[in-house]
Design a protein around this motif. Structure first.
Motif, PDB file in Angstrom:
ATOM      1  N   THR A 226      -0.687   3.800   0.977  1.00 39.90           N
ATOM      2  CA  THR A 226      -0.256   3.964   2.363  1.00 39.90           C
ATOM      3  C   THR A 226      -1.441   3.867   3.326  1.00 39.90           C
ATOM      4  O   THR A 226      -1.364   3.163   4.347  1.00 39.90           O
ATOM      5  CB  THR A 226       0.447   5.318   2.548  1.00 39.90           C
ATOM      6  OG1 THR A 226       1.474   5.432   1.563  1.00 39.90           O
ATOM      7  CG2 THR A 226       1.066   5.433   3.925  1.00 39.90           C
TER       8      THR A 226
ATOM      9  N   THR B 215      -2.910   0.132   3.379  1.00 42.48           N
ATOM     10  CA  THR B 215      -2.051  -0.840   4.056  1.00 42.48           C
ATOM     11  C   THR B 215      -1.929  -0.515   5.550  1.00 42.48           C
ATOM     12  O   THR B 215      -1.894  -1.426   6.380  1.00 42.48           O
ATOM     13  CB  THR B 215      -0.649  -0.888   3.419  1.00 42.48           C
ATOM     14  OG1 THR B 215      -0.165   0.448   3.282  1.00 42.48           O
ATOM     15  CG2 THR B 215      -0.671  -1.558   2.070  1.00 42.48           C
TER      16      THR B 215
ATOM     17  N   ILE C 195       3.785  -4.581   2.385  1.00 46.13           N
ATOM     18  CA  ILE C 195       3.827  -3.274   3.059  1.00 46.13           C
ATOM     19  C   ILE C 195       3.066  -3.354   4.380  1.00 46.13           C
ATOM     20  O   ILE C 195       3.547  -2.901   5.429  1.00 46.13           O
ATOM     21  CB  ILE C 195       3.209  -2.183   2.161  1.00 46.13           C
ATOM     22  CG1 ILE C 195       4.000  -2.070   0.849  1.00 46.13           C
ATOM     23  CG2 ILE C 195       3.184  -0.845   2.885  1.00 46.13           C
ATOM     24  CD1 ILE C 195       3.380  -1.123  -0.161  1.00 46.13           C
TER      25      ILE C 195
ATOM     26  N   THR D 253       3.140  -0.195  -5.347  1.00 47.29           N
ATOM     27  CA  THR D 253       3.645  -0.509  -4.001  1.00 47.29           C
ATOM     28  C   THR D 253       4.610   0.570  -3.529  1.00 47.29           C
ATOM     29  O   THR D 253       5.621   0.287  -2.909  1.00 47.29           O
ATOM     30  CB  THR D 253       4.352  -1.877  -3.970  1.00 47.29           C
ATOM     31  OG1 THR D 253       5.386  -1.871  -4.957  1.00 47.29           O
ATOM     32  CG2 THR D 253       3.400  -3.007  -4.233  1.00 47.29           C
TER      33      THR D 253
ATOM     34  N   VAL E  19       5.028   3.763  -1.094  1.00 48.16           N
ATOM     35  CA  VAL E  19       4.366   4.474   0.008  1.00 48.16           C
ATOM     36  C   VAL E  19       4.769   5.941  -0.003  1.00 48.16           C
ATOM     37  O   VAL E  19       5.733   6.336  -0.664  1.00 48.16           O
ATOM     38  CB  VAL E  19       4.704   3.838   1.378  1.00 48.16           C
ATOM     39  CG1 VAL E  19       4.050   2.480   1.519  1.00 48.16           C
ATOM     40  CG2 VAL E  19       6.197   3.764   1.582  1.00 48.16           C
TER      41      VAL E  19
END
Lengths: 273, 319
Positions: A58, A61, A138, A221, A223
């Motif tokens: 998180t 990205t 993301i 992937t 979050v």
């Protein structure tokens, strides 16, 4: 204190009552649940491999998305304020699309665009670039939902920027790039930083736009907001509370940062000129 | 510094750098305005820089903002108009539309009321803790909808603060419509207030004070003086609040429990259809919410125009 206009007690009473009921009570309940699980268990949850990976994904990205919006948002604000061209008003209106469009709709639209047979996904696959089901996907979703922040914070400051300052610099023989770097950018920097921080904060908590394009593979992937959601669905309330409370703490840190920037900006305006 | 050449042949009045976008036909721009006044030397005004900047920004915007919008409609009509309209035939989808409209009809008026109350006390009075109150009003903007949903679960859920009490009295809030409404209230609480507060601070209290000396009651002042002065901002705040309520996903997906035909709002229905591999239907339903979003943005543009026109006729400075 305005003693002439009536309604102070009533309006303040309504405001405080409503905020307590709708905003403060739920947040207090979250903090209560999080403190209830105890410090050692809280740490164990947060440092668990899957949670830790979710925070890592998180944060990186969101940083990528913020970087994109810092450049694009600044250019967009510049073009909107400095140039007159056909379609400028339409462009200005388009900036708010990510605020008005529901995140779930943005999510399915982006995942359609970046699917293997999508408008972007097809050509990108030809170049060997995968976006859907990767961290880049993301970042794309986060970038989309936070486009307006930098634009809308920089735009008014750039509009108010006095022309004579840069004209003075120009008459002294400074080049455009130099004037921008030394005169204009410092003036809009606090607003720029505020916008970037707000966008970053928004990206940290984003959910709807991300889950359709991310692939949601644990450790890779997934979050933080999704992991919170999953913990709730598994009835693992302590873990959900710990993660959500941490996310809430991060939101408060970002709010504090934004307020510090604004304080700094006010002080600068107060002593400058 | 005083000996700097101050007599450069430039107009002393800071003539608008851009032709007023509200008075000029945007299609006819390019010709008037810029050529009248002597050219000012400003950064980035060179024709090459200008063209490159505009072109780059337009291309990125086309890819980043226009393409997603276009994709929604392209996917919705992929199998033709018949398949598009058939997407709305399912009773679950129709229920989702109804539930979404119901939620908006309850949430938007409540948050308009809250917005007016908050703006009234913050803009018309000075009191200790006022800045803190402003921060509190705006707090939901900074909080992830997922956090909002989880927080509500910890108040009204079975294991929440009020869980045992609610269970004893057989009141169902979580995984039911009241939960959806509460979560939506949280997420959209600041929208109207945020539009009203700066405007009402800027307008001051002179008109209200005059009304008081003429003997008007508080409600009468609010109805006849304050609200007419802020009506455009109020409308815009309400429109944004409505779009957000109808589109709220994260908070609602936690508190609703996703029960088909019972607690599914439109965004949840879109997710459901999409996971069911019914992409055409998902995008068809998404066009409704996209329409709401686009109408909101058009309303914003119109309201800004009216507001600017009103300021001009009122003779206020344009800032």
């Amino acid at each position: 204190m305005n003693r002439v206009v009536p309604g102070f007690a009533l309006s303040l009473g309504i405001t405080l009552f409503y905020l307590s009921l709708i905003v403060l009570l739920p947040l207090a309940a979250l903090v209560w649940q999080a403190t209830d699980i105890g410090w050692s268990r809280y740490l164990a949850i947060l440092t668990g491999a899957r949670t830790f990976a979710a925070f890592e994904v998180t944060l990186t990205t969101a940083a990528l998305a913020t970087l994109f919006n810092a450049v694009y948002g600044l250019a967009l604000a510049w073009v909107l304020v400095r140039y007159e061209f056909p379609g400028r008003r339409l462009l200005d209106a388009l900036v708010d699309v990510p605020f008005a469009l529901p995140t779930a709709v943005a999510g399915i639209a982006l995942s359609a665009l970046f699917a293997k047979n999508g408008w972007f996904g097809g050509p990108l696959a030809g170049l060997g670039i995968e976006v859907a089901y990767t961290p880049i996907g993301i970042a794309v979703a986060m970038a989309f939902t936070s486009i307006p922040f930098v634009v809308r914070t920089v735009q008014p400051v750039l509009e108010d920027f006095a022309a004579d300052v840069e004209e003075a610099a120009a008459t002294l023989g400074a080049s455009d790039l130099r004037i921008f770097a030394r005169v204009i950018f410092p003036a809009i920097f606090p607003a720029f930083l505020t916008g970037a921080s707000l966008g970053f904060a928004r990206s940290l908590g984003e959910f709807g736009a991300i889950i359709f394009i991310a692939g949601n593979r644990p450790m890779k992937t997934e979050v933080v907001s999704l992991l919170t959601f999953i913990r709730i669905e598994e009835y693992d309330y302590p873990a959900a509370a710990a993660i959500a409370a941490t996310l809430l703490g991060l939101a408060f840190v970002m709010l504090f940062v934004v307020n510090m920037i604004q304080l700094w900006q006010q002080r600068r305006i107060g002593t400058g000129d | 510094m005083a000996s700097e050449p101050t007599s450069t042949p430039q107009p002393q009045v800071p003539a608008p750098l851009l032709p007023d976008p509200l008075l000029t036909d945007p299609l006819a721009s390019g010709a008037p305005g810029a050529n009248h006044a002597p050219r000012r030397i400003r950064v980035g005004d060179g024709p090459a820089t200008r063209r490159v900047m505009i072109a780059v920004v337009l291309v990125v915007t086309l890819l980043a903002l226009v393409a997603p919008l276009a994709a929604i409609f392209a996917e919705a009509f992929r199998q033709g108009i018949a398949a598009y309209t058939a997407s709305f035939a399912s009773s679950d989808t129709q229920y989702a539309i109804w539930l979404t409209v119901l939620t908006a009809l309850i949430v938007v008026p409540i948050n308009i009321g809250f917005g007016i109350a908050a703006a009234w006390c913050i803009a018309k009075f000075a009191f200790p803790g006022r800045n803190l109150l402003v921060a509190l009003v705006e707090l939901p903007f900074s909080i992830s909808p997922i956090i909002a949903g989880v927080s509500y679960l910890f108040v009204y859920g079975a294991q929440g603060l009020l869980g045992p009490f609610l269970e004893a009295h057989d009141i169902k809030i979580m995984f039911a419509v009241p939960g959806i409404i509460l979560a939506s209230l949280f997420v959209t609480a600041p929208f109207v207030a945020r539009e009203l507060i700066p405007l009402m601070i800027a307008q001051g209290s002179e008109e209200e004070e005059a009304a008081v000396t003429l003997g008007a009651s508080g409600w009468r002042i609010l109805r006849l003086v304050t609200l007419p002065n802020v009506r455009f901002a109020l409308l815009y705040g309400a429109a944004l609040c409505n779009a957000r309520v109808m589109g709220e996903f994260g908070a609602v997906s936690i508190v609703s429990g996703n029960i088909r035909g019972q607690t599914n709002t439109l965004p949840l229905q879109i997710e459901l259809l999409y996971q069911d591999n019914n992409a055409v239907a998902a995008f068809a339903v998404a066009t409704i919410l996209t329409g709401v979003a686009l109408v909101t943005l058009v309303a914003k543009a119109i309201i800004e125009r009216l507001d600017a026109a009103r300021e001009r006729t009122a003779g206020r400075p344009g800032h």
